[in-house]
Design a protein around this motif. Sequence first.
Motif, PDB file in Angstrom:
ATOM      1  N   GLY A 129       0.804  -1.214   0.000  1.00  0.00           N
ATOM      2  CA  GLY A 129       0.000   0.000   0.000  1.00  0.00           C
ATOM      3  C   GLY A 129       0.836   1.263   0.000  1.00  0.00           C
ATOM      4  N   ASP A 130       2.162   1.142  -0.110  1.00  0.00           N
ATOM      5  CA  ASP A 130       3.001   2.333  -0.102  1.00  0.00           C
ATOM      6  C   ASP A 130       3.244   2.849  -1.516  1.00  0.00           C
ATOM      7  OD1 ASP A 130       4.579   0.307  -1.006  1.00  0.00           O
ATOM      8  OD2 ASP A 130       6.264   0.702   0.318  1.00  0.00           O
ATOM      9  N   TYR A 131       2.468   2.360  -2.478  1.00  0.00           N
ATOM     10  CA  TYR A 131       2.626   2.759  -3.869  1.00  0.00           C
ATOM     11  C   TYR A 131       1.311   3.345  -4.368  1.00  0.00           C
ATOM     12  CZ  TYR A 131       2.995   2.302  -8.925  1.00  0.00           C
ATOM     13  OH  TYR A 131       2.977   2.539 -10.267  1.00  0.00           O
ATOM     14  N   ASP A 132       1.363   4.520  -4.956  1.00  0.00           N
ATOM     15  CA  ASP A 132       0.188   5.133  -5.550  1.00  0.00           C
ATOM     16  C   ASP A 132       0.366   5.134  -7.060  1.00  0.00           C
ATOM     17  OD1 ASP A 132      -1.070   5.683  -3.153  1.00  0.00           O
ATOM     18  OD2 ASP A 132       0.062   7.549  -2.906  1.00  0.00           O
ATOM     19  N   ALA A 133      -0.522   4.467  -7.757  1.00  0.00           N
ATOM     20  CA  ALA A 133      -0.425   4.417  -9.214  1.00  0.00           C
ATOM     21  C   ALA A 133      -0.711   5.785  -9.803  1.00  0.00           C
ATOM     22  CB  ALA A 133      -1.414   3.384  -9.753  1.00  0.00           C
ATOM     23  N   TRP A 134      -0.032   6.094 -10.902  1.00  0.00           N
ATOM     24  CA  TRP A 134      -0.242   7.346 -11.594  1.00  0.00           C
ATOM     25  C   TRP A 134      -1.539   7.285 -12.363  1.00  0.00           C
ATOM     26  CZ3 TRP A 134      -0.418   8.166 -16.959  1.00  0.00           C
ATOM     27  CH2 TRP A 134      -0.408   9.500 -17.369  1.00  0.00           C
ATOM     28  N   THR A 135      -2.300   8.382 -12.319  1.00  0.00           N
ATOM     29  CA  THR A 135      -3.535   8.445 -13.100  1.00  0.00           C
ATOM     30  C   THR A 135      -3.430   9.681 -13.993  1.00  0.00           C
ATOM     31  OG1 THR A 135      -4.435   8.629 -10.859  1.00  0.00           O
ATOM     32  CG2 THR A 135      -5.770   7.539 -12.465  1.00  0.00           C
ATOM     33  N   THR A 174      -3.872  13.988 -13.227  1.00  0.00           N
ATOM     34  CA  THR A 174      -3.740  14.409 -11.814  1.00  0.00           C
ATOM     35  C   THR A 174      -2.456  15.112 -11.564  1.00  0.00           C
ATOM     36  OG1 THR A 174      -2.758  12.295 -11.231  1.00  0.00           O
ATOM     37  CG2 THR A 174      -5.139  12.523 -10.932  1.00  0.00           C
TER      38      THR A 174
END
Length: 132
Positions: free
Chosen positions: A123-129, A132
């Motif tokens: 959960g320490d990774y946020d995918a690029w969208t 944004t």
Amino acid sequence: MKNFLLLTFTWWNGTTLGTRFHTWRKGTKVGEDEFGNVYYQGGTDSEGRTRRWVIYNGLSEASAIPPGWHGWMHHRTDVSPADESYQAREWQKPHQPNMTGTAAAYRPKGSILNPADRPRVTGDYDAWTPGT
């Protein structure tokens, strides 16, 4: 006949006839490494530098060139390891053959060829969208 065809058309099995002829005609032996690879120089390349090449002991495997000879081959130094007392640095690792394509190749957990479970995402990774 088979050996002649291998020498003519397959560079990965060793030295081709063209390389043997060029070595005989223009090559000067510079030295040999601990793996039995023999290094030559002679003639000039397209940039006007002395051409340098290796005749491998066995299969042609570029990763089998030790660090000192690698530097000489790529014109990083003009002095070959045979002409100096080259000592590997403490951070330089000994040669390991390239295992890609073999049963000993690296296969991370979760790959098709490794049945081990893939590590769970923390959960320490946020995918690029986009946007944004």
